[in-house]
Design a protein around this motif. Sequence first.
Motif, short mmCIF file in Angstrom:
data_model
loop_
_atom_site.label_atom_id
_atom_site.label_comp_id
_atom_site.label_asym_id
_atom_site.label_seq_id
_atom_site.Cartn_x
_atom_site.Cartn_y
_atom_site.Cartn_z
N MET A 136 43.18 29.79 40.41
CA MET A 136 41.99 29.27 41.07
C MET A 136 41.77 29.95 42.41
O MET A 136 40.64 30.30 42.77
CB MET A 136 42.12 27.76 41.26
CG MET A 136 42.08 26.96 39.98
SD MET A 136 42.35 25.18 40.24
CE MET A 136 40.92 24.81 41.26
N ARG A 137 42.87 30.19 43.14
CA ARG A 137 42.74 30.86 44.43
C ARG A 137 42.29 32.31 44.23
O ARG A 137 41.47 32.82 44.99
CB ARG A 137 44.09 30.82 45.16
CG ARG A 137 43.97 31.23 46.62
CD ARG A 137 45.32 31.24 47.28
NE ARG A 137 45.16 31.35 48.72
CZ ARG A 137 46.12 31.73 49.54
NH1 ARG A 137 47.31 32.03 49.05
NH2 ARG A 137 45.92 31.80 50.82
N LEU A 138 42.82 32.98 43.21
CA LEU A 138 42.41 34.35 42.92
C LEU A 138 40.93 34.43 42.60
O LEU A 138 40.24 35.36 43.03
CB LEU A 138 43.23 34.90 41.76
CG LEU A 138 42.88 36.31 41.28
CD1 LEU A 138 43.06 37.33 42.40
CD2 LEU A 138 43.74 36.70 40.07
N ARG A 139 40.42 33.44 41.88
CA ARG A 139 38.99 33.43 41.55
C ARG A 139 38.14 33.35 42.81
O ARG A 139 37.12 34.03 42.93
CB ARG A 139 38.68 32.25 40.62
CG ARG A 139 37.23 32.20 40.18
CD ARG A 139 37.00 31.12 39.15
NE ARG A 139 35.61 31.10 38.69
CZ ARG A 139 35.16 30.28 37.76
NH1 ARG A 139 35.97 29.43 37.17
NH2 ARG A 139 33.88 30.33 37.41
N ARG A 140 38.58 32.52 43.78
CA ARG A 140 37.84 32.44 45.05
C ARG A 140 37.88 33.78 45.77
O ARG A 140 36.88 34.20 46.37
CB ARG A 140 38.43 31.34 45.91
CG ARG A 140 38.16 29.93 45.39
CD ARG A 140 38.42 28.88 46.46
NE ARG A 140 39.83 28.83 46.84
CZ ARG A 140 40.71 28.03 46.27
NH1 ARG A 140 40.35 27.23 45.28
NH2 ARG A 140 41.97 28.02 46.68
N ARG A 141 39.02 34.46 45.71
CA ARG A 141 39.12 35.77 46.38
C ARG A 141 38.20 36.79 45.71
O ARG A 141 37.59 37.62 46.39
CB ARG A 141 40.57 36.27 46.33
CG ARG A 141 41.53 35.43 47.14
CD ARG A 141 41.17 35.50 48.63
NE ARG A 141 42.03 34.64 49.42
CZ ARG A 141 43.21 35.03 49.91
NH1 ARG A 141 43.64 36.25 49.69
NH2 ARG A 141 43.93 34.20 50.62
N LEU A 142 38.10 36.74 44.40
CA LEU A 142 37.21 37.66 43.69
C LEU A 142 35.76 37.42 44.09
O LEU A 142 34.97 38.36 44.20
CB LEU A 142 37.38 37.51 42.18
CG LEU A 142 38.70 38.01 41.60
CD1 LEU A 142 38.80 37.69 40.12
CD2 LEU A 142 38.85 39.52 41.82
N ASN A 143 35.40 36.15 44.29
CA ASN A 143 34.05 35.84 44.75
C ASN A 143 33.81 36.44 46.13
O ASN A 143 32.72 36.94 46.44
CB ASN A 143 33.83 34.33 44.80
CG ASN A 143 33.74 33.71 43.41
OD1 ASN A 143 33.44 34.40 42.44
ND2 ASN A 143 34.01 32.42 43.32
N ASP A 144 34.86 36.40 47.00
CA ASP A 144 34.74 37.01 48.32
C ASP A 144 34.51 38.51 48.21
O ASP A 144 33.69 39.09 48.93
CB ASP A 144 36.01 36.75 49.15
CG ASP A 144 36.14 35.29 49.55
OD1 ASP A 144 35.13 34.57 49.50
OD2 ASP A 144 37.26 34.90 49.91
#
Length: 228
Positions: A136-144
Amino acid sequence: MASESTLAQELRRNYLFGGLTDDQLAQMMASMRILQLEQGAHLFERDQHARHFFLVRSGQIKLYRISLEGHEKVIETIAPGETFAEAIMFMERQTYPVNADALTASEVIAFDNKTFLKILRESVDTCFRVMADMSMRLRRRLNDIEAISLQNATLRFVGYLLEQLPKGSKGPLEIQLSAPKSVVASRLSVQPESLSRILHNLTEAGLISVKGPTIRIHDPKGLRAYAS
């Protein structure tokens, strides 16, 4: 310094520790070291062997690289309650890929990588819980990353401002920049002079006003409309 039970509650709020059992969390707390860093102090350097990952309790940590031309590029700023350098323990080459300095006087907790990996190897359930939270944290980073790649400089900065606003905010309110403007600019891949122009243009548009590190958002709804 907070009591052991209070510290355990703090750790539980972080995704790495939320899925641990009480015994597993106790093991991690037994392996930790609390570091007091003065402003500007180095925590680690790029290519240094990575034996620990870290959690910021207070202050702010800057992760950055130095280009071949000697320019500093801020990769990320780490706020209280956030961990960093944890992904390195799963890599074949376990060295820090960036430098880490204290932006302000900071208290940082260092956790032993080997202890955490031992816990994951001994419990499949814990391992899957941590993997789910990490995904889930990686997904947020990809959005960034997508935002940095696809949006222009003004929209990146507006998006940064909107992230600071309380959910559902409507009326005028003030926010404090969490880092110096030069650091914010580097984090958003914006030249400092470009950030100055962006602030001027948003002020001329009546959306914000700026006084030092304080930015007053006059029209949150208008700012959201601007971003979309």
